[in-house]
Every structure is written in structure tokens, then in C-alpha cells.
Design an enzyme around this catalytic site. Structure first.
Site, PDB file in Angstrom:
ATOM      1  N   CYS A 122       0.846  -1.182   0.000  1.00  0.00           N
ATOM      2  CA  CYS A 122       0.000   0.000   0.000  1.00  0.00           C
ATOM      3  C   CYS A 122       0.887   1.241   0.000  1.00  0.00           C
ATOM      4  CB  CYS A 122      -0.943   0.091   1.182  1.00  0.00           C
ATOM      5  SG  CYS A 122      -2.010  -1.333   1.352  1.00  0.00           S
ATOM      6  N   ARG A 127       3.067   0.149  -5.362  1.00  0.00           N
ATOM      7  CA  ARG A 127       2.964  -0.488  -4.046  1.00  0.00           C
ATOM      8  C   ARG A 127       1.659  -1.269  -3.879  1.00  0.00           C
ATOM      9  NH1 ARG A 127       6.792   1.687  -0.609  1.00  0.00           N
ATOM     10  NH2 ARG A 127       5.674   0.847   1.160  1.00  0.00           N
ATOM     11  N   TRP A 152      -3.052  -2.548  -1.604  1.00  0.00           N
ATOM     12  CA  TRP A 152      -2.828  -3.942  -1.992  1.00  0.00           C
ATOM     13  C   TRP A 152      -3.563  -4.750  -0.924  1.00  0.00           C
ATOM     14  CZ3 TRP A 152      -0.515  -8.467  -0.133  1.00  0.00           C
ATOM     15  CH2 TRP A 152      -0.279  -9.457  -1.102  1.00  0.00           C
ATOM     16  N   ASN A 203      -0.765   2.056   6.029  1.00  0.00           N
ATOM     17  CA  ASN A 203       0.001   1.022   5.326  1.00  0.00           C
ATOM     18  C   ASN A 203       0.620   0.125   6.394  1.00  0.00           C
ATOM     19  OD1 ASN A 203       1.724  -0.448   3.628  1.00  0.00           O
ATOM     20  ND2 ASN A 203       3.310   1.116   3.733  1.00  0.00           N
ATOM     21  N   GLY A 204       0.371  -1.166   6.303  1.00  0.00           N
ATOM     22  CA  GLY A 204       0.913  -2.094   7.301  1.00  0.00           C
ATOM     23  C   GLY A 204      -0.169  -3.084   7.704  1.00  0.00           C
ATOM     24  N   GLU A 251      15.481 -16.634 -12.584  1.00  0.00           N
ATOM     25  CA  GLU A 251      15.074 -15.235 -12.716  1.00  0.00           C
ATOM     26  C   GLU A 251      14.286 -15.030 -14.020  1.00  0.00           C
ATOM     27  OE1 GLU A 251      14.625 -12.823 -10.975  1.00  0.00           O
ATOM     28  OE2 GLU A 251      14.662 -11.067 -12.243  1.00  0.00           O
ATOM     29  N   LYS A 265      10.469 -13.587 -14.351  1.00  0.00           N
ATOM     30  CA  LYS A 265      10.148 -12.431 -15.210  1.00  0.00           C
ATOM     31  C   LYS A 265       8.990 -12.781 -16.129  1.00  0.00           C
ATOM     32  CE  LYS A 265      11.542  -9.616 -13.811  1.00  0.00           C
ATOM     33  NZ  LYS A 265      12.243  -9.809 -12.607  1.00  0.00           N
ATOM     34  N   GLU A 321       5.574 -13.412 -14.192  1.00  0.00           N
ATOM     35  CA  GLU A 321       4.958 -12.307 -13.458  1.00  0.00           C
ATOM     36  C   GLU A 321       4.366 -11.245 -14.366  1.00  0.00           C
ATOM     37  OE1 GLU A 321       7.549 -10.176 -10.693  1.00  0.00           O
ATOM     38  OE2 GLU A 321       9.220 -10.271 -12.082  1.00  0.00           O
ATOM     39  N   HIS A 330      13.537 -36.020 -14.346  1.00  0.00           N
ATOM     40  CA  HIS A 330      13.092 -36.692 -13.119  1.00  0.00           C
ATOM     41  C   HIS A 330      11.647 -36.332 -12.786  1.00  0.00           C
ATOM     42  CE1 HIS A 330      17.033 -38.336 -12.413  1.00  0.00           C
ATOM     43  NE2 HIS A 330      17.549 -37.154 -12.651  1.00  0.00           N
ATOM     44  N   LYS A 361       5.196  -4.022  -5.628  1.00  0.00           N
ATOM     45  CA  LYS A 361       6.652  -4.003  -5.698  1.00  0.00           C
ATOM     46  C   LYS A 361       7.302  -4.105  -4.326  1.00  0.00           C
ATOM     47  CE  LYS A 361      10.388  -1.860  -8.116  1.00  0.00           C
ATOM     48  NZ  LYS A 361      10.695  -3.094  -8.859  1.00  0.00           N
TER      49      LYS A 361
HETATM   50  C1  G6P Z   1       8.492  -8.326  -4.859  1.00  0.00           C
HETATM   51  C2  G6P Z   1       8.886  -7.715  -6.190  1.00  0.00           C
HETATM   52  C3  G6P Z   1      10.116  -8.434  -6.739  1.00  0.00           C
HETATM   53  C4  G6P Z   1      11.245  -8.392  -5.735  1.00  0.00           C
HETATM   54  C5  G6P Z   1      10.806  -8.962  -4.382  1.00  0.00           C
HETATM   55  C6  G6P Z   1      11.839  -8.660  -3.312  1.00  0.00           C
HETATM   56  O1  G6P Z   1       8.001  -9.611  -5.047  1.00  0.00           O
HETATM   57  O2  G6P Z   1       7.818  -7.803  -7.108  1.00  0.00           O
HETATM   58  O3  G6P Z   1      10.531  -7.798  -7.932  1.00  0.00           O
HETATM   59  O4  G6P Z   1      12.334  -9.115  -6.215  1.00  0.00           O
HETATM   60  O5  G6P Z   1       9.597  -8.345  -3.950  1.00  0.00           O
HETATM   61  O6  G6P Z   1      11.870  -7.265  -3.121  1.00  0.00           O
HETATM   62  P1  G6P Z   1      13.116  -6.470  -2.601  1.00  0.00           P
HETATM   63  O7  G6P Z   1      12.653  -5.040  -2.579  1.00  0.00           O
HETATM   64  O8  G6P Z   1      13.402  -6.993  -1.219  1.00  0.00           O
HETATM   65  O9  G6P Z   1      14.251  -6.694  -3.526  1.00  0.00           O
END
Ligand code: G6P
Length: 606
Positions: free
Chosen positions: A2, A27, A73, A99-100, A479, A483, A486, A502, A601
Site C-alpha cells: 500500500c 505499491r 494492496w 500502510n501495514g 530469474e 520475469k 509475473e 526426473h 513491488k
Molecule cells: C516483490 C517484487 C520483486 C522483488 C521482491 C523482493 O516480489 O515484485 O521484484 O524481487 O519483492 O523485493 P526487494 O525489494 O526486497 O528486492
């Protein structure tokens, strides 16, 4: 998660709140709302993106010199209008945004219901506004101090009171909150990019602190209501970094910013052919003798950490344990004296990573963090911090945040290897001059943009992908897979290519896409033979390989060759093609690339 924003001053409050929320949308974007104090408090909320709120507000007269806003969120309760913030007290005299997570909200709710308070939402937040009403004694800070004493959990909270048209109050614990300082106006926000257009001067509120915000004055209190003074900080970033600058999406812009981010890291951290980490001399003694390094992170930062493990173990021959932060904190980790913990986090606010950091410190382990956001909680609480200098990253899917993390991990591994005598001065020098080439390698990879776009268009209709590799290419696959899934919502899984047979190979058929990542020449023949196994079962095979890798003709449907001067550093460069591929697949599928569904994020909840 949030995002919250607050404003007091003579400008059009609703525009400032809307702009701020737009910049905080990364956020969370399930719903949003604003409360503006004119003759009384008016609240407007909408489900969905800020655009919906903007359209709704456009139709309304909302006048006032102070207001608060929120982008949500959802955690407690569906994304509905009732569950959206701001929340009103029953008499509509107070409004709050939060927020929290309030962990004891059920207990507080029950208590407040017995006192006659009516709840209209399913949120944990609503208890705060009713508590505020309950304790209200005319003094906004004194009331807030009483409220936060009752709260367990995390909060960044702003409160408006109809009775006070010249101020609002805020408090913070375990969720970020900054106070932006303007002339005859002041702001609060979850982070600086939300208000960068108006000011770069700010206070960083610490846990337990509260503030009273007037338009010409900000008064900060500690948890005993004692006024405290604070240093004014300066947010040293170009405002352009928070704009799209002609790119269709932030993600594409951020992909293309990677060479300049690496360049910044090179000029900050490499001097006279040496790794020049500030404060490294202080940690030198600690890491010189450490037996175990623990790397802890979430999401892409965890994947960066895997490459860090690979680099540290290969170069410095120090054992590295790596954990996902949400697992580390509950697994009773073995932490020994002289161990070192590296926390990696772009935002510096990820709740699980922050808790992991605290756990390591409680056990007497020194914490080094690799963080992008200056002054974030993880940066502040670490013993040593290395900043990734990537600038504000707006797209939810990280790109430049990730590659700069990997870059710093390589530098750390090199320095560690050298001071422990695991590599000679000549080897060290050679690595340093090669790592400086990474910027060029990324630029070369970015030139593949159009080719990758065509290939993405060819495969974007497939619904299942496996991404496979060995060694470092397996970490790149993890990774890459994240990508792709998501932002494009294609189901994708990463596998160490030798592991596919396996079990999971049972899923391979003519509708499967198998993407091979091959940058490590020494393992290429093994991966190619695994790709033959899936090809024989009808899968489409696409390969991203380092230039010079041979033997792909009989197995691939398509191949993209990535230029590289230095194979060892492919952990940085090797991800670029998959970032572009994921982006173009998502674009072709019409996805909301910068704000994928269900994500946020900055993940400030467990
Ligand atoms: C969320 C974001 C990711 C990120 C992860 C960890 O899931 O969408 O892109 O890698 O959090 O976030 P940080 O800010 O700790 O790197």
C-alpha cells in the site's frame, strides 16, 4: 505494501494527492481513495487503478488545503469500496489512511464493538480510526500516542480531523514514511518519488515516531511525546528517473537504463583497479576469517543471491548458505560466531528480509546489505550497506535493481577472494578490467531488441514454458522464469536442465516451449543434450546462448546469441535477453506490464 500520501499547503490538494498516488501505484493497485478536508472531510474511493479514482474525482468539487490518499494492496478483505482507504470514523469527523498490518485488530475490534462502534469494512485498519475517535481529547498528537500504544503490528498512518483545518498527524512503525518539506507546504508519503516534483528535502520518520504536519512547520515527537529534532535529508536523484521519458513502459525504460546503472556502480565502486567499497576496511577483518556466509533475500533478489553464492564460492572458496527470507526466519538457522549475513533487497523494506536481518543480528552475526533505496529500513539496520545506485525502479518486475545487485555481489566476491588469498593480484586485476566491460556487453545485448521482439511474437501464444540451464545458467533460468510468469501470466518453471527428466518431462508435448539458457561453455554440451530430450518429445526449443556456443543447429527452433567478452560475468549480462523476451511476450498478450495483476513491488507484509 500500500502507498500513502498526505498534503497541506496552498496548491490544489486533489491533484497533488492523485499525482502522488500515481507514483505510489507500484505499491499496490487494488483500490485507491482520498480524503480532503474543506468545511468537512470528503472521501472519494474507487476500486481498481488510480485512473478510476481520477475519473471519479474529476466529477466532484473537492476543495481543501489538506488531504490524505491511499493506494491499496488488499490483505484483509476483498478490493471493494468499503475496504478501501481512507476510513471514516462513525461520525465522519476523522479519516485515516494506513500502510501495514494491525495484528491485534480482532481483539481491538471486539473491544470497540462493545463500546458501540460500527464497522463497515473487513480491514484491520478500521480499528485505528475508531480508536482515534475513542481516545480523542482535542490534542491530535496526544490522541495518536494513545492509539499507537494499543496497536501491535506495522503501520504508517495519517490522520485528518475535521476540527483541525491547519494540521494532520502521522506515525510509523515497520512501514516506511517520509515527510517532504516544501515552502509553505508539506507532504508525507511512503517514498520520495511520490513527491519529487515538489521537493527533494525530507525527514525520514523512524519507528515509534510521530509528527504533526502544519503547512509551515513539521514537529516530530518520539514515542514519549517529546519533541525531537531531525536532520533534513536531500533526495539526490534526477526527477527524470521517475518518468517514462518516451518509453511505452517503465519496465522497458529500466531495461535500457542498465548500462548507465552499471557505469555508475563502476565509477563509485572501482577505483585504481581495486574494489573501493566504503567501509570495506571495517568489514575486512570480519570477512577475512568468516567460515560461513548466509545470503538471505526474496524474489529476484534471492535469484541475484544465487549468482552471488556461485561467485563467492567459485572465487573465494567460502561456503555460502542461501535462503529465501520467509524460510530463513522460521527454520531455526544455524548461525555461528564470525558468520556474516548478506541481505539483498531493492526496496530495503521487504518484511521477511527485514525480519531475517533482525534475526541474524540478534544472533550476533554481522549484516551487510545490498540495497537500492537510500535510507530504507534494511539499509539503516544493517552493520554495513552497499547501495546499488539503480535509481528509482518503478515497474513492479525488477530489472535494473536485479542486475546491479548481481554486479555488486560479483565485486564483493572478487574483493573477498583477493583478501583471502584465493586469487592472485594478477587474476584480480584481470577480473576487474573484465567486469568494467560489462556495461558494453549489456549495450550489445540491448541491440538484440528487435530480434527478440520478433521471436517473442512468434511464441507469445504458448501457455507453458520450461526454462532450463546448468550452473549459473540455472540461476539465470530462475530469474528468467519469474520475469516471464509475473508479467505475461504464462505458466513457467525453471529447472536445472539435468533435473527435467526426473518427473517434469512428463508434461512436455508439442504445445510446450522449452527455453535453454546457455552461457557457460563448459556445460553447454550437457544442456544441449537435455534439450534434445525435449525436442524428441515435440517441444519448441528456443535458446539464449553466449556467442560462440556451438552444436545448437539440430536442436533449436530459434536461437539468440548474446555477446560477451567475459563468460564469468554472464550472471549480469545473461539476463538481458530474457528481460526483453518477457517484456515483448507480455506486450503482445496485452498485459499490464508495469503493474501485473495481484502483485506489488514493495512487499511489507509477511
Ligand atoms: C516483490 C517484487 C520483486 C522483488 C521482491 C523482493 O516480489 O515484485 O521484484 O524481487 O519483492 O523485493 P526487494 O525489494 O526486497 O528486492
Amino acid at each position: 505494501m500500500c502507498g500513502i500520501i498526505g498534503y497541506i499547503g496552498n496548491k490544489a490538494t486533489k491533484n497533488i494527492l492523485l499525482e502522488g498516488l500515481k507514483n505510489l501505484e507500484y505499491r499496490g493497485y487494488d483500490s485507491s481513495g482520498v480524503a480532503i478536508l474543506g468545511d468537512n472531510i470528503q472521501i472519494v474511493k474507487e476500486v481498481g487503478k488510480i485512473e478510476n479514482l481520477k475519473n471519479s474525482i474529476a466529477k466532484q468539487e473537492l476543495q481543501g488545503n489538506l488531504g490524505i490518499g491511499h493506494t491499496r494492496w488488499a490483505t484483509h478483505g476483498m478490493p471493494t469500496e468499503n475496504n478501501s482507504h481512507p476510513h471514516f470514523s462513525n461520525d465522519k469527523k476523522f479519516a485515516i489512511v494506513h500502510n501495514g498490518i494491525i495484528e491485534n485488530y480482532l481483539e481491538l475490534k471486539e473491544k470497540l464493538q462493545k463500546l458501540g462502534y460500527k464497522f463497515i469494512s473487513d480491514t484491520d485498519t478500521e480499528v485505528i480510526v475508531h480508536l482515534y475517535h475513542y481516545y480523542y481529547n482535542g490534542d491530535m498528537i496526544d490522541t495518536l500516542a494513545k492509539v499507537i500504544k494499543d496497536l501491535e503490528g506495522s503501520y504508517a498512518v495519517c490522520v485528518l480531523s475535521e476540527e483541525h483545518k491547519d494540521k494532520f498527524v502521522v506515525a510509523k512503525k515497520d512501514s516506511p514514511l517520509i515527510i517532504g518539506l516544501g515552502e509553505d507546504e508539506n507532504f508525507v508519503a511512503s517514498d520520495m518519488p511520490a513527491i519529487l516534483k515538489y521537493t527533494k528535502n525530507y525527514y525520514l520518520l523512524e519507528d515509534g515516531e510521530m509528527a504533526l504536519i502544519n503547512k509551515d512547520k513539521v514537529t516530530i515527537y518520539d514515542d514519549n511525546k517529546k519533541i525531537i529534532s531531525k536532520e533534513v535529508l536531500y533526495f539526490d536523484f534526477d526527477t527524470d528517473l521517475a518518468e517514462k521519458n518516451g518509453y511505452e513502459h517503465f519496465m522497458l525504460k529500466e531495461i535500457f537504463e542498465q548500462p548507465s546503472c552499471i557505469k555508475k556502480c563502476v565509477s563509485k565502486y572501482i577505483a585504481d583497479n581495486d574494489v573501493n567499497f566504503e567501509s570495506f576496511s571495517k568489514i575486512e577483518e570480519i570477512i577475512k576469517n568468516t567460515k560461513n556466509i548466509h545470503i538471505v533475500a526474496c524474489g529476484s533478489a534471492y535469484h541475484a543471491g544465487m549468482i552471488g553464492k556461485y561467485a563467492i564460492e567459485n572465487l573465494a572458496r567460502v561456503r555460502v548458505n542461501i535462503d529465501i527470507a520467509s524460510e530463513f526466519r522460521y527454520k531455526n538457522p544455524i548461525l555461528e560466531k564470525d558468520d556474516v549475513c548478506i541481505i539483498i533487497s531493492q526496496s530495503g523494506e521487504t518484511a521477511d528480509s527485514l525480519s531475517a536481518l533482525r534475526l541474524a543480528k540478534e544472533n550476533g552475526v554481522k549484516v551487510i546489505s545490498i540495497v537500492n533505496v537510500f535510507g530504507s529500513s534494511i539499509a539503516r539496520e544493517s552493520d554495513f550497506v552497499f547501495y546499488t545506485l539503480a535509481g528509482p525502479e518503478i515497474a513492479v518486475a525488477t530489472t535494473k535493481g536485479y542486475s546491479t545487485q548481481v554486479f555488486l555481489l560479483y565485486l564483493f566476491a572478487l574483493k573477498l577472494a583477493f583478501i583471502r588469498g584465493a586469487i592472485s593480484k594478477d587474476q584480480f586485476n584481470a577480473y576487474i578490467s573484465n567486469i568494467k566491460q560489462v556495461e558494453n556487453d549489456i549495450n550489445e545485448s540491448l541491440k538484440l531488441n528487435d530480434k527478440i521482439k520478433d521471436i517473442a511474437n512468434k511464441y507469445c501464444h504458448l501457455e507453458n514454458a520450461f526454462i532450463v540451464g546448468r550452473g549459473i545458467d540455472y540461476y539465470l533460468s530462475l530469474e528468467s522464469s519469474l520475469k516471464l510468469k509475473e508479467i505475461s501470466y504464462i505458466h513457467s518453471e525453471a529447472y536445472a536442465s539435468g533435473e527435467l527428466k526426473h518427473g517434469s518431462i512428463a508434461l512436455i508435448d508439442k504445445d510446450s516451449l522449452v527455453i535453454g539458457i546457455i552461457t557457460d561453455e563448459s556445460l553447454s554440451a550437457k544442456t544441449i543434450s537435455n534439450l534434445k530430450e525435449v525436442k524428441a518429445r515435440g517441444a519448441k526449443v528456443l535458446v539464449f546462448a553466449k556467442e560462440g556456443i556451438e552444436g545448437l543447429e539440430d536442436v533449436v527452433d530459434d536461437a539468440i546469441f548474446v555477446p560477451s567478452k567475459e563468460e564469468f560475468f554472464m550472471g549480469i549480462t545473461g539476463i538481458i535477453p530474457m528481460q526483453l523476451f518477457s517484456y515483448y511476450v507480455a506486450k503482445e498478450r496485452g498485459c499490464d506490464i508495469d503493474m501485473p495483476k495481484n502483485l506489488a513491488k514493495s512487499v511489507t507484509v509477511e
